[in-house]
Design a protein around this motif. Structure first.
Motif, PDB file in Angstrom:
ATOM      1  N   ILE B  87       0.846  -1.082  -0.030  1.00 13.14           N
ATOM      2  CA  ILE B  87       0.098   0.009  -0.002  1.00 13.14           C
ATOM      3  C   ILE B  87       0.898   1.203  -0.024  1.00 13.14           C
ATOM      4  O   ILE B  87       1.861   1.415   0.863  1.00 13.14           O
ATOM      5  CB  ILE B  87      -1.112  -0.123   1.064  1.00 13.14           C
ATOM      6  N   SER B  88       0.808   2.051  -0.841  1.00 13.11           N
ATOM      7  CA  SER B  88       1.580   3.321  -1.186  1.00 13.11           C
ATOM      8  C   SER B  88       0.666   4.427  -0.661  1.00 13.11           C
ATOM      9  O   SER B  88      -0.436   4.475  -1.265  1.00 13.11           O
ATOM     10  CB  SER B  88       1.782   3.498  -2.553  1.00 13.11           C
ATOM     11  N   SER B  89       1.077   5.277   0.275  1.00 10.28           N
ATOM     12  CA  SER B  89       0.247   6.488   0.956  1.00 10.28           C
ATOM     13  C   SER B  89       1.109   7.431   1.708  1.00 10.28           C
ATOM     14  O   SER B  89       2.280   6.799   2.280  1.00 10.28           O
ATOM     15  CB  SER B  89      -0.741   5.881   1.883  1.00 10.28           C
ATOM     16  N   THR B  90       0.917   8.616   1.417  1.00  5.93           N
ATOM     17  CA  THR B  90       1.773   9.399   2.203  1.00  5.93           C
ATOM     18  C   THR B  90       1.255   9.825   3.608  1.00  5.93           C
ATOM     19  O   THR B  90       1.937   9.863   4.670  1.00  5.93           O
ATOM     20  CB  THR B  90       1.873  10.914   1.629  1.00  5.93           C
ATOM     21  N   LYS B  91      -0.276   9.861   3.624  1.00  4.00           N
ATOM     22  CA  LYS B  91      -0.735  10.239   4.981  1.00  4.00           C
ATOM     23  C   LYS B  91      -1.696   9.315   5.512  1.00  4.00           C
ATOM     24  O   LYS B  91      -2.228   9.226   6.673  1.00  4.00           O
ATOM     25  CB  LYS B  91      -1.775  11.496   4.912  1.00  4.00           C
ATOM     26  N   GLY B  92      -2.016   8.074   4.888  1.00  8.59           N
ATOM     27  CA  GLY B  92      -2.808   7.112   5.452  1.00  8.59           C
ATOM     28  C   GLY B  92      -4.112   7.391   5.527  1.00  8.59           C
ATOM     29  O   GLY B  92      -4.940   8.336   4.875  1.00  8.59           O
TER      30      GLY B  92
END
Lengths: 216, 359, 85
Positions: B87-92
């Protein structure tokens, strides 16, 4: 085979390099804990004071590892040292400060730029002029196998050394374990799940309470 | 060979890849003026998914993505112990400020009874490309056979106020590489691709994924390098690793955020790489900047360009606005791109690139 | 001594976390963004916009305006006085 060639622990009350405590927190000091270390170790890098806690912890542990291993940086080209960092809560610590700032006044740009967990690797890259690979992962807890697998991937794809860190800071809990992986080193520090786990928890003699609620 | 397929885009332009593709062919943008979105209640141009359900959007989007792509691959892949989810995410999840990722990851793992706990990759705006590259490395090393890579970020006051504080938001829908560009349009969305050692798991024919790389600018944590050093190095490394020269590239899907400095930096890097003549676009004019989802959404859109034989117009671009000229696609173009370079650059000085190719 | 300028120096140090610098180290004419001066960077410039609003109630809507204003403590004080009149 790859080797752990240096490592550092940074926790709530102590800071150790290669298993030896070099700094203990002075509860009576007027300075925050990380600044105490910075001053005691006579670092000179004014930008340190602008960093968030994750970046400060990365600065301190990576610089201490370099001091313990002075020939390290010169051995490699500027793009041969990779960075592999991970933690549990991303940049939550700084995120909460940013929210506090905008709920009580104005959004602070200098806080906002630290609200990403990979910024610490950027700070270390800037300081050392490292142009190599970097990866930040979020995991539920320290996982020796994760580091071993991904170090092997990096080291077989052109990197010659990997600066790794478990980089968790949440409120008063500080659990930072930074370590250097190279292709040559002492046989007792061969990079295996056992050795890495053992070294990782070396500093945790006073942390039973934290560990108890850490793995759920 | 490593295969990539089952691409998915969820954005304001649609819930399926087809809906998004139709919108891009029609040069429709997901960006609109959202009232009261900014600090001090300013109206802002954002790419926002209309969502009456409110709470839990981050986790819901990821679950929706998995529900959709599971119809595109063999049934056994999802639950296999040889499959890793990334899972790619900056801020979730912005609703979980103290621990933004773990609750969502656990919910996704439980919902689908996944054999392995998904890994989260959080490398600012290059997260999506780094996640696909990581999938590729893991499969090449035979640690896994398949990887489901999902990029997701949702809009929040946090991110909007933050980019406002940097004066990085445009006062019109973003115009990547254009002379009149003046900032980004933040967006939200979810993208997914499946990477595999086997071409037989895909219901539709797959494409080839070539090894990608990252490189740091070692320059500034929030400002792009003036010389494009990190992007130059990452692309050069990716090309050399695959033994590909610039004349073999048919297209570049660039990062193109529409800030003055980012787009200028990219033009310098591509010029240094001898790639100024290769047709190029930025897809931010369609989706806004979806941060941790961007690299995956834009890789998925690039795959659609190969499949449909079309180069999507770089929406918002009219007039050269960078010191080095680029061959920016100013209208949809019928073509047969076979080899596409995808790049991204972001905070922390990160730059990443990968190549996809038709088989 | 100019009170506004002394106040600005203290605010600069606090807002920008300039730990190793005291107000006495900052001259009224010290170039804030030169490496020969305080060596501030682009993020500091944005933080100075926050400072102007927070302590002086002055809104800067375009960061470009900051360029001349933030040259030195002198130029900042001059700008604040102009805007407050």
């Amino acid at each position: 085979m790859n080797f752990i060639t240096a490592y550092g622990h940074l926790q709530e009350n102590s800071c150790a390099v290669n298993g030896e405590t070099i700094c203990r927190r002075d509860k009576n000091s007027g300075d925050p804990w990380f600044r105490q270390i910075y001053k005691e170790q006579e670092f000179v890098y004014p930008k340190f004071h602008k960093m968030d806690v994750l970046s400060q912890a990365g600065f301190l542990t990576s610089e201490l590892i370099k001091r313990a291993n002075p020939q390290f940086a010169g051995k490699y080209k500027d793009d041969e040292i990779a960075m592999l960092f991970a933690n549990r809560s991303g940049s939550a610590e700084t995120d909460q400060k940013f929210v506090h700032a905008y709920q009580n006044g104005t959004p602070s740009p200098s806080l906002f730029v630290y609200t990403l967990p990979n910024i610490v690797m950027g700070e270390i890259a800037i300081l050392n002029k490292w142009y190599g690979e970097s990866l930040f992962a979020v995991l539920p807890a320290f996982d020796a196998e994760f580091y071993i697998n991904h170090c092997n991937l990096l080291l077989s794809a052109g990197s010659e050394a990997v600066l790794c860190s478990w980089h968790e800071i949440a409120g008063n809990q500080i659990d930072v374990f930074t370590f250097l992986i190279e292709k040559e080193g002492e046989s007792r520090f061969e990079l295996t799940t056992n050795t890495l786990s053992k070294i990782a928890f070396e500093g945790n003699f006073h942390k039973t309470e934290i560990n108890a609620n850490y793995y759920y | 060979m490593t295969y990539i397929g089952a691409e998915l885009i969820i954005s304001p332009l649609g819930k399926t890849t087809e809906e998004n593709c139709t919108a891009m062919i029609a040069n429709r943008s997901g960006i609109s003026l959202i009232a009261d979105a900014g600090f001090d209640h300013k109206s802002l141009f954002l790419s926002k998914i209309n969502d009456p359900d409110g709470q839990g959007k981050f986790t819901r989007l990821i679950i929706q993505a998995i529900e959709t792509i599971k119809n595109e691959i063999d049934d056994a892949v999802l639950l296999s112990a040889r499959t890793i989810f990334i899972i790619s995410s900056t801020k979730g999840d912005p609703e979980q400020i103290k621990d933004p990722f773990n609750a969502a990851v656990s919910a996704v793992q439980q919902k689908f009874s996944l054999a392995n706990r998904p890994i989260v990759i959080s490398n600012a705006c290059i997260s999506g490309i780094v996640a696909i590259n990581t999938a590729h490395h893991l499969i090449r090393a035979r640690l896994y056979d398949h990887a489901v890579v999902i990029g997701c970020d949702v809009l929040s006051d946090f991110v909007v106020y933050g980019f406002q504080s940097l004066f990085a938001m445009g006062d019109a829908p973003c115009r990547p590489f254009d002379a009149a560009r003046n900032g980004i349009s933040i967006g939200e969305g979810c993208g997914a691709v499946v990477v595999s050692a086997s071409e037989h798991i895909f219901r539709n024919p797959s494409l080839q994924l070539l090894a990608g790389t990252t490189a740091n600018d070692a320059n500034h944590i929030s400002g792009p390098s003036r010389t494009g050093e990190g992007l130059f190095r990452s692309v050069k490394k990716t090309m050399e690793k695959n033994g590909i020269t610039a004349d073999e590239l048919d297209f570049i899907s660039a990062h193109g955020t529409a800030t003055v400095f980012n787009d200028e930096m990219e033009s310098i890097a591509f010029d240094r790489l001898g790639m100024s003549n290769i047709p190029l676009n930025s897809l931010k004019g369609y989706f806004g900047h979806t941060l941790g989802a961007a690299g995956i959404i834009e890789t998925a859109a690039s795959m659609q360009m190969i499949r449909n034989g079309i180069l999507f117009k770089s929406l918002g671009f009219q007039e050269q606005g960078t010191s080095k000229a680029l061959n920016i696609v100013s209208g949809n173009t019928v073509a047969n791109p076979e080899t596409i370079l995808k790049t991204a650059s972001g905070f922390g000085g990160g730059n990443a690139s990968l190549i996809i190719r038709s088989i | 001594m100019d009170d506004l300028k002394e106040e600005l120096k203290r605010q600069l140090i606090e807002q920008l976390n300039l730990e190793e610098i005291t107000p006495a180290d900052i001259d009224d004419n010290t170039l804030l963004f030169s490496d020969k001066g305080l060596g501030l960077d682009s993020i500091d410039a944005l933080e100075l916009i926050v400072l102007l609003e927070k302590y002086h109630g002055i809104q800067v809507t375009k960061p470009e305006e900051g360029k001349e204003v933030f040259r030195s403590v002198n130029s900042m004080a001059e700008y604040i006085r102009k805007r407050q009149n």
